[in-house]
Design an enzyme around this catalytic site. Structure first.
Site, PDB file in Angstrom:
ATOM      1  N   CYS A 110       6.812 -12.004   6.384  1.00 15.58           N
ATOM      2  CA  CYS A 110       7.478 -11.077   7.314  1.00 15.58           C
ATOM      3  C   CYS A 110       6.469 -10.571   8.339  1.00 15.58           C
ATOM      4  O   CYS A 110       6.748 -10.553   9.546  1.00 15.58           O
ATOM      5  CB  CYS A 110       8.102  -9.914   6.536  1.00 15.58           C
ATOM      6  SG  CYS A 110       9.049  -8.787   7.586  1.00 15.58           S
ATOM      7  N   CYS A 111       5.266 -10.185   7.872  1.00 17.60           N
ATOM      8  CA  CYS A 111       4.223  -9.737   8.809  1.00 17.60           C
ATOM      9  C   CYS A 111       3.830 -10.865   9.763  1.00 17.60           C
ATOM     10  O   CYS A 111       3.534 -10.625  10.926  1.00 17.60           O
ATOM     11  CB  CYS A 111       2.989  -9.246   8.053  1.00 17.60           C
ATOM     12  SG  CYS A 111       3.146  -7.628   7.274  1.00 17.60           S
ATOM     13  N   CYS A 193       5.369  -0.232   9.830  1.00 22.87           N
ATOM     14  CA  CYS A 193       6.827  -0.380   9.875  1.00 22.87           C
ATOM     15  C   CYS A 193       7.478   0.619   8.905  1.00 22.87           C
ATOM     16  O   CYS A 193       6.921   0.923   7.852  1.00 22.87           O
ATOM     17  CB  CYS A 193       7.217  -1.790   9.473  1.00 22.87           C
ATOM     18  SG  CYS A 193       6.752  -3.047  10.681  1.00 22.87           S
ATOM     19  N   CYS A 196       7.883  -0.129   5.119  1.00 27.27           N
ATOM     20  CA  CYS A 196       6.632  -0.471   4.440  1.00 27.27           C
ATOM     21  C   CYS A 196       5.583   0.635   4.521  1.00 27.27           C
ATOM     22  O   CYS A 196       4.414   0.405   4.214  1.00 27.27           O
ATOM     23  CB  CYS A 196       6.053  -1.755   5.031  1.00 27.27           C
ATOM     24  SG  CYS A 196       7.148  -3.160   4.831  1.00 27.27           S
ATOM     25  N   CYS A 221      -2.212  -6.882   7.144  1.00 28.21           N
ATOM     26  CA  CYS A 221      -1.041  -7.577   7.662  1.00 28.21           C
ATOM     27  C   CYS A 221      -1.361  -8.937   8.239  1.00 28.21           C
ATOM     28  O   CYS A 221      -0.485  -9.596   8.782  1.00 28.21           O
ATOM     29  CB  CYS A 221      -0.343  -6.712   8.697  1.00 28.21           C
ATOM     30  SG  CYS A 221      -1.450  -6.080   9.940  1.00 28.21           S
TER      31      CYS A 221
HETATM   32  S1  SF4 Z   1       4.988  -4.148   7.704  1.00 30.85           S
HETATM   33 FE1  SF4 Z   1       6.834  -4.658   6.473  1.00 30.85          FE
HETATM   34  S2  SF4 Z   1       8.592  -4.780   7.910  1.00 30.85           S
HETATM   35 FE2  SF4 Z   1       6.664  -4.768   9.110  1.00 30.85          FE
HETATM   36  S3  SF4 Z   1       6.257  -6.883   9.505  1.00 30.85           S
HETATM   37 FE3  SF4 Z   1       5.093  -6.379   7.644  1.00 30.85          FE
HETATM   38  S4  SF4 Z   1       6.448  -6.768   5.884  1.00 30.85           S
HETATM   39 FE4  SF4 Z   1       7.697  -6.827   7.768  1.00 30.85          FE
END
Ligand code: SF4
Length: 238
Positions: A110-111, A193, A196, A221
């Site tokens: 996701c990151c 985010c 998170c 990340c």
């Molecule tokens: S911090 Fe969480 S929502 Fe944001 S990009 Fe990374 S995994 Fe995805």
């Protein structure tokens, strides 16, 4: 000269060096307290350093509100880089909107989609980039240097606040009447985010609220280098 004056002077020197010798250069702002120190120093000195943020699509409303507050205060519009919508749609369709809670690999994927890939676009064509990272922020940043190589992006990377403490940051912000993210008053020292990031308890590591369900060692990340090694993103996408 006070400790803060000395830190400000050396940080100004670093930023001036970047503007002089590494143009074009950009500053990646998460709109958190540290990043507002650098925003203030760059914009007040009118340095030719672009400022951008990664608009992941999952930011807090308080963080998004900072974009207008910076515009009102400095007359400067921070550039936004967003993820590729088809990659987001595919991840969500295959794994679910909040699959990052399921595993470190899912979280890093996701990151990768929402942060790492847009960061690559934001950095393309620059000689250097700048972050607001500090050495004292977490156990993944203890060896952070002001000036580093970034082998992942094939450019120089500067962390002008590497030597600053959290107290130094807030002393500067208050003394210079710099706008700050309202989340800081709600117990969020580190901004990320919304799903998170959570508030921390007194005495906790300042990044303890980031990906709080993971081991401390995995809490980056994929945007940065730790201990001289690029933080690798293990893709789990089909
Ligand atoms: S911090 Fe969480 S929502 Fe944001 S990009 Fe990374 S995994 Fe995805």
């Amino acid at each position: 000269m006070s400790k803060l004056d000395s830190l400000v002077a050396s940080t100004r020197q670093t930023l001036e060096l970047i503007a002089r010798e590494y143009t074009p250069a950009v500053f990646a702002s998460s709109l958190a307290a540290e990043d507002m120190v650098l925003t203030d120093l760059i914009l007040k000195a009118k340095l030719p350093i672009g400022i951008f943020s990664l608009e992941t699509g999952r930011l807090h409303k308080e963080t998004l509100a900072m974009l207008d507050r910076v515009k009102d205060h400095y007359g400067y519009e921070i550039a936004l880089y967003r993820p590729q919508q088809d990659a987001v749609d595919q991840y969500v369709a295959q794994n679910g909107l909040n699959a990052f809670y399921d595993s470190v690999d899912m979280r890093k994927e996701c990151c990768r989609i929402r942060k790492v890939e847009p960061l690559g676009r934001a950095l393309a064509g620059n000689k250097a980039w700048i972050t607001g990272q500090r050495r004292a922020q977490s156990n993944t940043r203890t060896t952070l240097q002001v000036h580093e190589d970034d082998p992942g992006h094939l450019m120089d990377k500067f962390n002008p606040l590497a030597d600053w403490s959290e107290e130094d940051v807030w002393e500067y912000l208050r003394a210079n009447d710099v706008p700050t993210n309202a989340l800081h008053e709600q117990g969020f020292p580190s901004i990320g985010c919304e799903p998170c990031t959570r508030a921390i308890q007194p005495g906790e590591d300042v990044r303890a609220g980031r990906w709080w369900w993971e081991n401390p060692e995995s809490k980056e990340c994929g945007l940065h280098v730790v201990d001289g090694k690029l933080i690798r993103i293990k893709s789990v996408a089909a």
